[in-house]
Design an enzyme around this catalytic site. Structure first.
Site, PDB file in Angstrom:
ATOM      1  N   ARG A 297     -14.757  16.130 -33.067  1.00 53.87           N
ATOM      2  CA  ARG A 297     -14.877  17.368 -33.201  1.00 53.87           C
ATOM      3  C   ARG A 297     -15.823  18.045 -34.145  1.00 53.87           C
ATOM      4  NH1 ARG A 297      -8.120  17.975 -33.608  1.00 53.87           N
ATOM      5  NH2 ARG A 297      -7.968  17.862 -31.320  1.00 53.87           N
ATOM      6  N   TYR A 438     -13.668  21.208 -24.711  1.00 54.48           N
ATOM      7  CA  TYR A 438     -13.504  19.806 -24.964  1.00 54.48           C
ATOM      8  C   TYR A 438     -13.208  19.353 -26.347  1.00 54.48           C
ATOM      9  CZ  TYR A 438     -18.677  18.707 -24.941  1.00 54.48           C
ATOM     10  OH  TYR A 438     -19.998  18.317 -25.148  1.00 54.48           O
ATOM     11  N   GLU A 439     -12.604  18.212 -26.483  1.00 55.24           N
ATOM     12  CA  GLU A 439     -12.169  17.754 -27.897  1.00 55.24           C
ATOM     13  C   GLU A 439     -11.238  18.699 -28.666  1.00 55.24           C
ATOM     14  OE1 GLU A 439     -12.845  14.962 -28.477  1.00 55.24           O
ATOM     15  OE2 GLU A 439     -14.425  14.664 -27.043  1.00 55.24           O
ATOM     16  N   GLY A 440     -10.309  19.245 -27.827  1.00 58.58           N
ATOM     17  CA  GLY A 440      -9.531  20.307 -28.226  1.00 58.58           C
ATOM     18  C   GLY A 440     -10.018  21.624 -28.478  1.00 58.58           C
TER      19      GLY A 440
END
Length: 592
Positions: A297, A438-440
């Site tokens: 992140r 992406y990545e949350g």
């Protein structure tokens, strides 16, 4: 367009805005010599400009090709990766015991920005390998580390992170990939994963996949997920590569941007199941995976910074060359460069100041994570860990939002030519879009900020940070430098708005959680705008105190941000506190 790493800006942000120099002076980095930072980043900038940047457009235009389970990357990609590993760039922050250089994560964060600015699709690959290294080093067995860790640290092999499935995106607990324990202690894994970045490629001999799967008797939801290391090729006892494992790319995505980065559908189980090795303990996979995800992140936030800086550099160069109209009041023949027009100046200043603020937030996150791992005092480590946890969702979401906004402005400054692919401005706009997903997703980051990070300790981490920021504002107010304009007053108002919104959310978390969730996204923006504005002011003060050759340019940048971006904080506060009913009561509008 060429790329030049803004080393002076990076060093000011890293050492003073993010606090690296102070942390080194306080002894939190052990025997690390901060004087080498500039040399490392200068070399990174040269590699990025000479090797990676020229491949950016090539990769976008050529993309990747899947043929019978084999992915071929764009021309020049494998050779560039070999140069990358030979120069030691993959090993910058890796553990020295396994071939790494042991440099701070903060140094690697600055390098990550540089790789992302020069060629974000290329930089994605080592970004995920770094996350794999962190997970294996923290949770893997000594046997797995001995086999895989050095290869990952040096970059000889790359790593992937495999969470998402067709039915399980943000809700990881819904995944269906299965793992069954074998008599030899390994596991057989069957299932399908989607959106797997660099799941297959031709740049390394082996790929080490980190796969989330569920054991037959596992509890439901995220409590029943385990993490497994699944190599593309099995590794023999002597370290050589053996048979191909039962995992392969069954498809690749055709995407809006990031064309040179293979995004794969990975299938396991066509031949009885992929051989996997447990990382950590059974049913503790999410704890292990979060080690990867938090690292990733921050890396994605730095992608946002890198794309923003590249878009700004290109827009600035275009504005200096493109002639259209005349400056107000100028007489005579010919047209002026569009940079003379106030609205173009405004857009360029907005691009640069937003980029600078996002950069420092990301670097400050990296410094906090460094100190949480390196400091000798347990309280210092604990406070730094809380600071890093608080900043991580802001670094990811605020910085990727900024990447999108700055790339948008870059297209706007190019005018009609920005809509034409050959200028390159459109590529930055397309590439940036995925970073807020992406990545949350950024919405999930906002929820994490409000429910976990703000709510975890009754706001103590927030109050500790805002107290530090208030000290910066006080220095601005007492500097009596007219070049700051109304910076002090605007930042003081922003801090007050952040304080009020934070207290309101803490109250609503206990009494009306949906109201708090409705205000989560504007709250994160409020936090980022206030934090970024104060940090830029701190950098301007440091530039003045340290005898920078042009300190007023940093003062001007801080002033612009305070008077054009941070000034929005009170309105964002009102959005957080006054519009919950408009969101939670919107069912009648959204019913169709």
């Amino acid at each position: 367009m060429t790329y030049r790493a803004p080393i002076n800006d990076i060093l000011l942000s890293l050492n003073h805005g993010a606090g690296l120099a102070a942390a080194v002076k306080a002894g939190h980095y052990g025997d690390f010599d901060g004087d080498i930072t500039a040399a490392v980043l200068e070399e990174a900038g040269k590699f990025a400009g000479d090797v990676l940047a020229p491949l950016n457009k090539v990769g976008d235009e050529h993309g990747i090709k899947l043929d019978n389970g084999t992915v071929t990357t764009a021309p020049g990609w494998p050779d560039a990766y070999r140069q990358w590993t030979a120069a030691g760039w993959n090993a910058v922050s890796g553990p020295e015991a396994f071939g790494g250089q042991g440099l701070p994560l903060a140094i690697n964060a600055a390098c990550t920005e540089i790789w992302s600015a020069s060629n974000v699709a290329f930089g994605l690959c080592p970004l995920l390998t770094l996350s794999a290294i962190e997970a294996l080093d923290a949770h893997g067995s000594d046997e797995l580390k001995a086999i895989y860790l050095e290869k990952l640290v040096t970059g000889e092999w790359t790593g992937t992170m495999q969470l998402t499935e067709p039915n399980a995106g943000s809700d990881v607990g819904a995944l269906r990939t299965r793992a069954e324990k074998q008599g030899d202690g390994t596991y057989r894994i069957k299932g399908t994963k989607i959106f797997i970045t660099y799941g297959e490629h031709d740049m390394t001999d082996n790929i080490v996949h980190f796969v989330l799967a569920r054991l037959p008797d596992a509890p439901s939801g995220t409590k029943g997920i385990s993490l497994f290391l699944v190599p593309k090729f099995m590794v023999n006892a002597d370290g050589s590569l053996g048979a191909r494992n039962d995992i392969h790319a069954s498809g690749v995505e055709h995407k809006l941007g990031m064309h040179a980065s293979p995004t794969c559908t990975m299938t396991m189980g066509d031949k009885g199941g992929a051989v996997g090795y447990l990382v950590g303990e059974e049913n503790q996979g999410m704890r292990c995976m979060f080690t990867m995800m938090n690292q990733a992140r921050l890396g994605v936030g730095l992608e946002g910074v890198g794309i923003a800086d590249r878009a700004y550099q290109q827009a600035l160069a275009y504005a200096q060359e493109r002639r259209q109209g005349k400056a107000v009041g100028r007489k005579g023949d010919g047209m002026d460069p569009i940079i003379v027009h106030p609205d173009v100046k405004r857009m360029l200043m907005q691009m640069r100041s937003l980029t600078a603020a996002a950069r420092t937030i990301c670097y400050a996150t990296a410094v906090a994570l460094d100190v949480s791992a390196r400091a000798t005092d347990p309280k210092v480590r604990a406070d730094a860990a809380a600071r890093g946890a608080l900043l991580t969702p802001i670094a990811k979401a605020f910085s990727t939002d900024i990447g999108n906004e700055v790339a948008y402005l870059g297209v706007q400054i190019h005018g009609g030519m920005g809509f034409i692919e050959e200028t390159g401005a459109a590529q930055h706009y397309r590439d940036a879009r995925i970073t807020s997903i992406y990545e949350g997703t950024n919405g999930i980051q906002s929820i994490d900020l409000v429910t976990r990070k703000l709510g975890a300790n009754g706001g103590a981490s927030v109050w500790a940070l805002t107290e530090e920021l208030s000290g910066i504002v006080k220095q601005v107010e007492t500097s009596n430098d007219p070049a700051f304009g109304t910076t002090g007053a605007k930042l003081r108002d922003a801090l007050a708005a952040l304080d009020r919104a934070s207290k309101w959310l803490l109250e609503r978390l206990a009494t009306a959680p949906n109201d708090a969730l409705a205000g989560a996204t504007p709250y994160l923006r409020l936090f980022g705008a206030t934090l970024g504005g104060c940090m830029l002011a701190g950098e301007a003060l440091a530039a003045k105190a340290n005898g920078d050759s042009e300190p007023q340019r940093y003062v001007a940048l801080a002033r612009f941000f305070a008077e054009n971006i941070a000034v929005q904080a009170p309105s964002l506060e009102k959005t957080v506190t006054d519009s919950a009913d408009a969101v939670t009561g919107a069912d009648s509008v959204l019913a169709g």
